[in-house]
Design a protein around this motif. Sequence first.
Motif, PDB file in Angstrom:
ATOM      1  N   SER A 153       0.947  -1.334  -0.094  1.00 14.03           N
ATOM      2  CA  SER A 153      -0.074   0.414  -0.028  1.00 14.03           C
ATOM      3  C   SER A 153       0.787   1.001   0.240  1.00 14.03           C
ATOM      4  O   SER A 153       1.736   1.274   0.800  1.00 14.03           O
ATOM      5  CB  SER A 153      -0.810  -0.053   0.940  1.00 14.03           C
ATOM      6  N   ARG A 154       0.645   2.037  -0.832  1.00 10.39           N
ATOM      7  CA  ARG A 154       1.657   3.237  -1.367  1.00 10.39           C
ATOM      8  C   ARG A 154       0.964   4.457  -0.521  1.00 10.39           C
ATOM      9  O   ARG A 154       2.098   5.026   0.185  1.00 10.39           O
ATOM     10  CB  ARG A 154       1.828   3.257  -2.811  1.00 10.39           C
ATOM     11  N   SER A 155      -0.332   4.055  -0.128  1.00  8.58           N
ATOM     12  CA  SER A 155      -0.606   5.804   1.403  1.00  8.58           C
ATOM     13  C   SER A 155      -0.269   5.179   2.567  1.00  8.58           C
ATOM     14  O   SER A 155       0.226   6.534   3.425  1.00  8.58           O
ATOM     15  CB  SER A 155      -2.338   5.099   0.874  1.00  8.58           C
ATOM     16  N   ARG A 156      -0.063   4.038   3.097  1.00 12.95           N
ATOM     17  CA  ARG A 156      -0.266   3.727   4.024  1.00 12.95           C
ATOM     18  C   ARG A 156       1.020   3.180   4.746  1.00 12.95           C
ATOM     19  O   ARG A 156       1.694   2.888   5.491  1.00 12.95           O
ATOM     20  CB  ARG A 156      -1.432   2.401   4.178  1.00 12.95           C
ATOM     21  N   GLY A 157       1.943   2.534   3.111  1.00 11.74           N
ATOM     22  CA  GLY A 157       3.530   2.642   3.117  1.00 11.74           C
ATOM     23  C   GLY A 157       3.493   1.613   3.930  1.00 11.74           C
ATOM     24  O   GLY A 157       4.508   1.198   5.025  1.00 11.74           O
ATOM     25  N   ARG A 158       2.686   0.442   3.681  1.00 14.09           N
ATOM     26  CA  ARG A 158       2.817  -0.947   4.330  1.00 14.09           C
ATOM     27  C   ARG A 158       2.337  -1.880   3.182  1.00 14.09           C
ATOM     28  O   ARG A 158       1.552  -1.715   2.506  1.00 14.09           O
ATOM     29  CB  ARG A 158       2.410  -0.966   5.763  1.00 14.09           C
ATOM     30  N   LEU A 159       3.040  -3.161   4.074  1.00 11.83           N
ATOM     31  CA  LEU A 159       2.024  -4.537   3.405  1.00 11.83           C
ATOM     32  C   LEU A 159       0.608  -4.556   4.028  1.00 11.83           C
ATOM     33  O   LEU A 159       0.175  -3.802   4.484  1.00 11.83           O
ATOM     34  CB  LEU A 159       2.950  -5.629   3.782  1.00 11.83           C
ATOM     35  N   TRP A 160       0.154  -4.355   2.744  1.00 12.62           N
ATOM     36  CA  TRP A 160      -2.030  -5.005   2.696  1.00 12.62           C
ATOM     37  C   TRP A 160      -2.111  -6.309   2.241  1.00 12.62           C
ATOM     38  O   TRP A 160      -2.182  -6.281   0.879  1.00 12.62           O
ATOM     39  CB  TRP A 160      -1.824  -3.737   1.636  1.00 12.62           C
ATOM     40  N   HIS A 161      -2.090  -7.164   3.000  1.00 12.28           N
ATOM     41  CA  HIS A 161      -3.111  -8.020   3.007  1.00 12.28           C
ATOM     42  C   HIS A 161      -4.275  -8.456   2.650  1.00 12.28           C
ATOM     43  O   HIS A 161      -5.385  -8.041   3.295  1.00 12.28           O
ATOM     44  CB  HIS A 161      -2.682  -9.108   4.348  1.00 12.28           C
ATOM     45  N   LYS A 162      -4.347  -8.395   0.847  1.00 13.08           N
ATOM     46  CA  LYS A 162      -6.322  -7.847   0.602  1.00 13.08           C
ATOM     47  C   LYS A 162      -6.908  -9.016   1.006  1.00 13.08           C
ATOM     48  O   LYS A 162      -6.704 -10.227   0.777  1.00 13.08           O
ATOM     49  CB  LYS A 162      -5.642  -8.173  -0.791  1.00 13.08           C
ATOM     50  N   GLY A 163      -8.037  -8.262   2.271  1.00 13.22           N
ATOM     51  CA  GLY A 163      -9.257  -9.183   2.693  1.00 13.22           C
ATOM     52  C   GLY A 163      -8.955  -9.280   4.260  1.00 13.22           C
ATOM     53  O   GLY A 163      -9.819  -9.045   4.391  1.00 13.22           O
ATOM     54  N   GLU A 164      -8.155  -8.548   4.103  1.00 14.15           N
ATOM     55  CA  GLU A 164      -6.929  -8.466   6.722  1.00 14.15           C
ATOM     56  C   GLU A 164      -9.042  -7.640   6.996  1.00 14.15           C
ATOM     57  O   GLU A 164      -8.670  -7.795   8.101  1.00 14.15           O
ATOM     58  CB  GLU A 164      -5.998  -7.409   6.375  1.00 14.15           C
ATOM     59  N   GLU A 165      -9.153  -6.624   6.155  1.00 17.70           N
ATOM     60  CA  GLU A 165     -10.161  -5.413   6.411  1.00 17.70           C
ATOM     61  C   GLU A 165     -11.308  -6.110   6.257  1.00 17.70           C
ATOM     62  O   GLU A 165     -12.375  -6.199   6.946  1.00 17.70           O
ATOM     63  CB  GLU A 165      -9.991  -4.278   6.893  1.00 17.70           C
ATOM     64  N   SER A 166     -11.624  -6.474   5.193  1.00 15.20           N
ATOM     65  CA  SER A 166     -13.088  -6.946   4.449  1.00 15.20           C
ATOM     66  C   SER A 166     -13.344  -8.154   4.570  1.00 15.20           C
ATOM     67  O   SER A 166     -14.517  -8.441   3.850  1.00 15.20           O
ATOM     68  CB  SER A 166     -12.820  -6.451   3.398  1.00 15.20           C
ATOM     69  N   GLY A 167     -12.666  -9.203   4.245  1.00 14.54           N
ATOM     70  CA  GLY A 167     -12.483 -10.205   4.591  1.00 14.54           C
ATOM     71  C   GLY A 167     -12.684 -10.817   3.430  1.00 14.54           C
ATOM     72  O   GLY A 167     -12.640 -11.890   2.925  1.00 14.54           O
ATOM     73  N   HIS A 168     -12.519 -10.036   2.082  1.00 11.86           N
ATOM     74  CA  HIS A 168     -12.296  -9.768   0.806  1.00 11.86           C
ATOM     75  C   HIS A 168     -11.006 -10.798   0.432  1.00 11.86           C
ATOM     76  O   HIS A 168     -10.923 -10.336  -0.869  1.00 11.86           O
ATOM     77  CB  HIS A 168     -13.147  -8.735   0.220  1.00 11.86           C
ATOM     78  N   PHE A 169     -10.764 -11.641   0.544  1.00 13.13           N
ATOM     79  CA  PHE A 169      -8.808 -12.264   0.483  1.00 13.13           C
ATOM     80  C   PHE A 169      -9.218 -12.489  -0.842  1.00 13.13           C
ATOM     81  O   PHE A 169     -10.075 -12.565  -1.468  1.00 13.13           O
ATOM     82  CB  PHE A 169      -8.191 -13.583   0.857  1.00 13.13           C
ATOM     83  N   GLN A 170      -7.843 -12.699  -1.622  1.00 10.46           N
ATOM     84  CA  GLN A 170      -7.348 -13.541  -2.842  1.00 10.46           C
ATOM     85  C   GLN A 170      -7.082 -14.269  -2.609  1.00 10.46           C
ATOM     86  O   GLN A 170      -6.160 -14.362  -2.807  1.00 10.46           O
ATOM     87  CB  GLN A 170      -6.841 -12.390  -4.159  1.00 10.46           C
ATOM     88  N   LYS A 171      -7.733 -15.717  -3.363  1.00 12.95           N
ATOM     89  CA  LYS A 171      -6.424 -16.955  -3.346  1.00 12.95           C
ATOM     90  C   LYS A 171      -5.727 -16.904  -5.331  1.00 12.95           C
ATOM     91  O   LYS A 171      -6.710 -17.110  -5.891  1.00 12.95           O
ATOM     92  CB  LYS A 171      -7.773 -18.267  -3.427  1.00 12.95           C
ATOM     93  N   VAL A 172      -4.756 -17.266  -4.548  1.00 15.68           N
ATOM     94  CA  VAL A 172      -4.049 -16.855  -6.251  1.00 15.68           C
ATOM     95  C   VAL A 172      -4.119 -18.385  -6.802  1.00 15.68           C
ATOM     96  O   VAL A 172      -3.402 -19.275  -6.132  1.00 15.68           O
ATOM     97  CB  VAL A 172      -2.402 -16.373  -6.061  1.00 15.68           C
ATOM     98  N   ARG A 173      -4.672 -18.297  -7.759  1.00 15.52           N
ATOM     99  CA  ARG A 173      -4.133 -19.892  -8.516  1.00 15.52           C
ATOM    100  C   ARG A 173      -3.311 -19.642  -9.632  1.00 15.52           C
ATOM    101  O   ARG A 173      -2.788 -21.067 -10.283  1.00 15.52           O
ATOM    102  CB  ARG A 173      -5.401 -19.861  -9.011  1.00 15.52           C
ATOM    103  N   GLU A 174      -2.886 -19.054 -10.193  1.00 14.44           N
ATOM    104  CA  GLU A 174      -1.696 -18.594 -10.151  1.00 14.44           C
ATOM    105  C   GLU A 174      -1.232 -17.494 -11.199  1.00 14.44           C
ATOM    106  O   GLU A 174      -1.924 -15.889 -10.707  1.00 14.44           O
ATOM    107  CB  GLU A 174      -2.492 -18.140 -12.229  1.00 14.44           C
TER     108      GLU A 174
END
Lengths: 132, 132
Positions: A51-72
Amino acid sequence: MDWLDEVKWDAQGLVPVIAQEVGSNDVLMFAFMNREALAKTAELGEAVYWSRSRGRLWHKGEESGHFQKVREMRLDCDKDVVLLKVEQLGHDSENASIACHTGRHSCFFHRLDAGTWQTVEPVLVDPERIYK
Amino acid sequence: MDWLDEVKWDAQGLVPVIAQEVGSNDVLMFAFMNREALAKTAELGEAVYWSRSRGRLWHKGEESGHFQKVREMRLDCDKDVVLLKVEQLGHDSENASIACHTGRHSCFFHRLDAGTWQTVEPVLVDPERIYK
């Protein structure tokens, strides 16, 4: 040679990343990763951005629960853009996949129509229900 | 308000652009546009990018003949990324659409397999036949 070394990081140590939904092939969102984020993504099998705005790693879904499972994971011809093929998780027991913080399926919900940007995708879940 | 003014240009006056093929929904390539390029794209109905390496407008297909007919233009939630839905033209009378300068359908032809980037898409037309 480490696969992470083959990525051509920009002057800020970042690479642009496109997230595309497996199955529908819909483009869901666009973000950046640094080396640590890309390594974490591969390790977890879930998208972790920088996250460029927050200046930290952002595990997508950490707040929303909307994670992205990477298939490829794909890399382009110049090795400076990443394409993730993901399974996008939605909200609670509802089926619709939600990638956008506005509660929409995809972040690309403005369409140029006759010289104006129109909102053409519905809000699936009220953001107030997502982020509380 | 002009639709071009609504785009959030970066510090270099550029916006990232994803080109996606209409029909297949394949992500074909990624590039940048400045304001003039985006205006030209809308005017011509064909993708015109800003080439950062050449420092000039780049009408995609000007050398290869592989033009991109723009069917739809989208903007993301933050208004700082453009998604083009395009009809990708191929080579001569052959049917396959070719977006990549390597002669492949898509630029995203490296796939991460067991810790190495593998080339997983075929060359459809030899680049020596495309650029001569």
